[in-house]
Design an enzyme around this catalytic site. Sequence first.
Site, PDB file in Angstrom:
ATOM      1  N   GLU A  70      -1.222   4.197   5.179  1.00 18.27           N
ATOM      2  CA  GLU A  70      -0.799   3.720   3.864  1.00 18.27           C
ATOM      3  C   GLU A  70      -1.837   4.042   2.802  1.00 18.27           C
ATOM      4  O   GLU A  70      -1.504   4.241   1.633  1.00 18.27           O
ATOM      5  CB  GLU A  70      -0.556   2.203   3.907  1.00 18.27           C
ATOM      6  N   ARG A 127       8.415 -10.915  -7.069  1.00 19.79           N
ATOM      7  CA  ARG A 127       8.697 -10.476  -8.436  1.00 19.79           C
ATOM      8  C   ARG A 127       9.715  -9.346  -8.359  1.00 19.79           C
ATOM      9  O   ARG A 127       9.634  -8.491  -7.476  1.00 19.79           O
ATOM     10  CB  ARG A 127       7.428  -9.993  -9.151  1.00 19.79           C
ATOM     11  N   ASP A 153      -3.343   1.163   9.199  1.00 20.19           N
ATOM     12  CA  ASP A 153      -4.564   1.947   9.039  1.00 20.19           C
ATOM     13  C   ASP A 153      -5.674   1.135   8.372  1.00 20.19           C
ATOM     14  O   ASP A 153      -5.440   0.086   7.776  1.00 20.19           O
ATOM     15  CB  ASP A 153      -4.287   3.216   8.233  1.00 20.19           C
ATOM     16  N   HIS A 213     -10.404  -4.008  -0.227  1.00 21.68           N
ATOM     17  CA  HIS A 213     -11.260  -2.821  -0.235  1.00 21.68           C
ATOM     18  C   HIS A 213     -12.728  -3.173  -0.508  1.00 21.68           C
ATOM     19  O   HIS A 213     -13.519  -2.286  -0.828  1.00 21.68           O
ATOM     20  CB  HIS A 213     -10.778  -1.764  -1.232  1.00 21.68           C
TER      21      HIS A 213
END
Length: 400
Positions: A142, A181, A84, A368
Site C-alpha cells: 500500500e 465521512r 506492508d 510513519h
Amino acid sequence: MNEAMKEQLFKKIAEKHDRMVDMYRYLHAHPELSFQEEQTAKYIEAFYQGKDCDVRTNVGGRGIVVTIDSGKPGKTLAIRADFDALPIQEETGLPYASETPGVMHACGHDAHTSYMLILAESLIEMKEQLEGKIVVLHQPAEEVPPGGAIGMIKDGALDGVDNVFGIHVMSQMEYGKVFYREGNVQTGRANFHVKIQGVGGHGSSPHKANDAIVAASYFVVAVQSIVSRRLNPFDVGSITIGNFDGRGSFNVIKDSVFLEGDVRSMSEATRNLIEKEIRAKLDGVAAMFDVTYELDYDNDYPVLYNDPEMTAFAANALQATDMPGVNAVERCEAQPPSEDFAYYAKERPSVFLYVGASPEEGEAYPHHHPKFRINPESMTIAAETMGTLVIDYLNGGSGK
C-alpha cells in the site's frame, strides 16, 4: 436476527482476542517492505490452510484473495486489509519491536492483518448463517506507488464484487470511536523528479556559467505560489519539495541539480491544475536562466471517494449496533494522507472508515513516525466494526 448474529460474532472475536494480539506482535516484530512481503504472505496463506474457504495466492503480486461462500444467493462484499511495512528504524522500545533493522510497521498494517484474520476465521465459522459471498482482500504494497491495489484489481480481485469496505486504525484519533465521512475523504497524490541542467564553472567567473543551483532555487520558491495564487481558496492542495540535491564544492558552480517533490490534492481538477502550473514554472525558469530540464511527473494514487449512499448505510448500521468498547460513531474531517484503497473505490462503490487507536498512555505519535504505536485493543473494535457491516450488508440488503 442480525443482532443475534452480531452478538455471536462479537463473542467469537472476544474469545480469540489473545490470538489476535499474538499475531499482531509477531507481525510487528517481522515487518517487510512493500513488494518484498514474501514471509508475511506465506504467514497469511498458512493461516487459512484447512479452513472452509477458497484461497487464491499471488494475486497481482503477493496479494491473497480469500472467498467465503455462504452457498446462498446474494451480494458479494469485499473487505480489505493491507500488510506492508515502512523503511523506518523503530524507536518505540516495545518488547515486540521490529527485529529487522531499518524496517518498521509504522502505519498499523500489522493490526489490519491481525484483526482481519480473526474476523475472517469467525465469519467462516458462521458462513451458513450468511447470504452471498465475502471476499477478503489481503493486499501488499500500500505504501509505495504504484501500490498493491491496482495490481490485484488487474488480476481479477474484484471480479463479481459489488462493493468494498476498508478500515484504517488511526493513532491520533480517539480510542473507542469509529469515524466515517462521505465524498472525497483522502487526497490524491503525485510525485515528480526534476533534473535542471545548466553550465558548470568556477566561482570566480560566474558569468561564464549558468548556475543550476540558482535556477533550481527560483523554481522551489516559484512553485509555492501555485497553491497561494493559482488554486481557488476553497480547493485543497499542497506542494512539497522533499529533496534538493545540489551538493558540490564551495567554489564550483554546479552544472546540474536534482529535485523531488510531492503533490496532494482533493480533486482531480486540482491535481491537473497543479501539474500544469509546475510544468509552466519549469518552462519559465528554463527561459530565465538559459537552462534545460528533464521532468518525470507521476500521478499515482487517486482521490479516495466514499460513495455517499454506501457511507450512509455504514454509519447507520454502526450507530444502531451496540459494539463493545465503542463509545461513539462520528463523522470526521477529510484526511490529508493518500491511500491506494482509492483504486478499489474507483471500480466499485466503496467505503473507507477509521477506527480510533490512540495509545492508553504516552504521546500519540503520527503514522510513519519511528515512535508510532497504537492501542492494540483497537483491533477488536476494527473486527467488530467490519463484522457488523458484513452481517448487515449481506443479510440486510444494503444500498447499491
